[in-house]
Design a protein around this motif. Structure first.
Motif, short mmCIF file in Angstrom:
data_model
loop_
_atom_site.label_atom_id
_atom_site.label_comp_id
_atom_site.label_asym_id
_atom_site.label_seq_id
_atom_site.Cartn_x
_atom_site.Cartn_y
_atom_site.Cartn_z
N LYS A 63 0.86 -1.19 -0.04
CA LYS A 63 -0.09 0.01 -0.11
C LYS A 63 0.86 1.20 -0.19
CE LYS A 63 -4.17 -1.74 2.38
NZ LYS A 63 -4.98 -1.54 3.66
N ASN A 67 0.77 4.40 -2.56
CA ASN A 67 0.24 5.61 -2.13
C ASN A 67 -1.00 5.43 -1.38
OD1 ASN A 67 2.62 7.20 -2.10
ND2 ASN A 67 2.24 7.54 -4.33
N LEU A 68 -1.34 4.14 -0.90
CA LEU A 68 -2.78 3.82 -0.65
C LEU A 68 -2.78 4.17 1.02
CD1 LEU A 68 -3.85 0.60 -2.39
CD2 LEU A 68 -4.17 2.94 -3.09
N ASN A 69 -4.20 4.11 1.51
CA ASN A 69 -4.40 4.26 2.59
C ASN A 69 -4.05 3.04 3.56
OD1 ASN A 69 -5.29 4.91 5.49
ND2 ASN A 69 -7.41 5.69 4.93
N ALA A 71 -4.02 2.54 6.86
CA ALA A 71 -5.29 2.39 7.82
C ALA A 71 -6.57 1.75 7.60
CB ALA A 71 -5.35 3.77 8.73
N GLN A 72 -6.69 1.86 6.21
CA GLN A 72 -8.26 1.44 5.74
C GLN A 72 -7.87 0.11 5.21
OE1 GLN A 72 -11.39 0.97 5.41
NE2 GLN A 72 -11.68 3.00 5.11
N GLN A 73 -8.50 -1.00 6.05
CA GLN A 73 -8.46 -2.47 5.81
C GLN A 73 -9.82 -3.07 5.68
OE1 GLN A 73 -6.07 -4.03 9.02
NE2 GLN A 73 -4.62 -2.36 8.80
N GLN A 77 -9.27 -1.13 -2.02
CA GLN A 77 -8.85 0.16 -2.71
C GLN A 77 -8.28 -0.06 -3.97
OE1 GLN A 77 -6.48 2.98 0.14
NE2 GLN A 77 -6.56 1.01 1.51
#
Length: 368
Positions: A63, A67-69, A71-73, A77
């Motif tokens: 991630k 450049n993904l988030n 914290a978002q699991q 994405q």
């Protein structure tokens, strides 16, 4: 793969995927183990089983690269990362034991492929080139996902890409950027659908239009309209054979009189794995090909290949819309083309020539 050198190990893994010509890399967490697989020549192969405790670190590292988030699991994405000048599309998906991640290699270097390298026979290649020179009409390439349709379209666009020609393409997403071609990506969130972009194209003075895929009646209607009003239109459909493409367009509401006048060529295609020339062996028993006993080869496997296969070759079935076929479409008769060679017949020739195996042909085409 260890925790202390995870960054280096992942970079090595991605580079090895490029060396192995993998098209996709799967990172999969399960209850008791973690698995990394690669799709090589269209078939998934097990590659690594790192410790399960590294699952979250592997996901976080990939991630970060895209450049993904991190914290978002809990939500999927999408993004893109670049390694060694190769772009890879990344897609994450929450699963029962964590996050599954798939990387798709966007092989920009395949853009060197020309129409002569596709693997068409001399006669089929000449036909394809002649129809590409038509001032207007619809050319369709059909086949399932991963059968090489996009590469066939790109090689056709490269042939047409000349200063005197204005080419517009709509894709979802843009797989290979091509200089000299006006490429637009579908963006549904912004309201940019295939049909919206196509209507805008018609006001852009195009000579050639490429539509990534005809998915709905509206797109089909605009494609046919463009093909009848002085534009050469190239597109793809998800059908199993060239004749089924005509049935699919009928089901989308396209009238037979419009189809017969605008459609010029349908190419159905598949990709089959080629036998490794270093380790292939003649089978001990003959097999029936076209109802005649015939010698054939079997895959063995060596250090130079993957399971006895190395690389892929295209199978092509060309349905040329001759005056006879036009009449059959107009009068709603079953389509019978005198000179069409089916995918199975093309594949049987490759089996007899020792280029692929009967097992591989049946895997791709089914046993029918």
């Amino acid at each position: 793969m260890q925790e202390e050198n995870l960054v280096e190990s992942l970079d090595k893994l991605l580079l090895s995927a490029l060396d192995k010509r993998a098209s996709d890399i799967h990172f999969e967490p399960y209850q008791n183990h973690y698995r990394i697989r690669m799709r090589i020549d269209g078939v998934l192969q097990n590659m690594l089983t790192p410790p399960l405790m590294l699952a979250k670190q592997i996901a976080a590292r990939l991630k970060i690269m895209a450049n993904l988030n991190i914290a978002q699991q809990r939500l999927p994405q999408d993004g893109q990362l670049v390694i060694n000048n190769y772009a890879m599309r990344i897609a994450t998906l929450p699963v029962i034991n964590g996050e599954k991640i798939v990387l798709r290699v966007m092989d920009n270097h395949d853009s060197e492929l020309s129409i002569d390298d596709l693997g068409l026979t001399g006669e089929d290649l000449l036909t394809f080139k002649q129809i590409l020179d038509y001032p207007q009409g619809l050319i369709l390439v059909t086949g399932p996902t991963g059968s090489g349709k996009t590469m066939t379209l790109y090689s056709a666009l490269k042939r047409l890409n000349k200063p005197k020609c204005n080419i517009c393409s709509v894709e979802d997403p843009i797989e290979i950027p091509l200089d000299g071609i006006n490429q637009t990506a579908v963006n549904l969130k912004a309201g940019l659908s295939f049909s919206v972009i196509l209507r805008a194209f018609l006001r852009q003075d195009p000579d050639v239009m490429m539509i990534g895929e005809i998915r709905d009646p509206e797109t089909a209607e605009i494609a046919i309209q463009a093909a009848q009003t002085g534009h050469l239109v190239l597109s793809t459909l998800h059908t199993n054979s060239s004749i089924e493409a005509i049935i699919r367009l009928n089901q989308m509401g396209i009238k037979n009189y419009l189809l017969s006048s605008s459609l010029k060529l349908v190419i159905a295609q598949r990709l089959v794995r080629k036998l490794c020339q270093h380790c292939k062996m003649v089978a001990s028993e003959l097999t029936l090909i076209n109802n005649e006993p015939s010698p054939h080869f079997i895959a063995m496997g060596c250090e130079k290949c993957v399971g006895g296969y190395l690389g892929r070759i295209g199978l092509y079935e060309l349905l040329i819309i001759t005056p006879q076929v036009q009449q059959q479409i107009l009068t709603n008769q079953p389509i019978v083309s005198q000179n069409m060679v089916s995918l199975r017949q093309v594949g049987n020739k490759l089996v007899q020539q020792g280029i692929t195996t009967l097992a591989e042909l049946n895997r791709v085409l089914g046993n029918n």
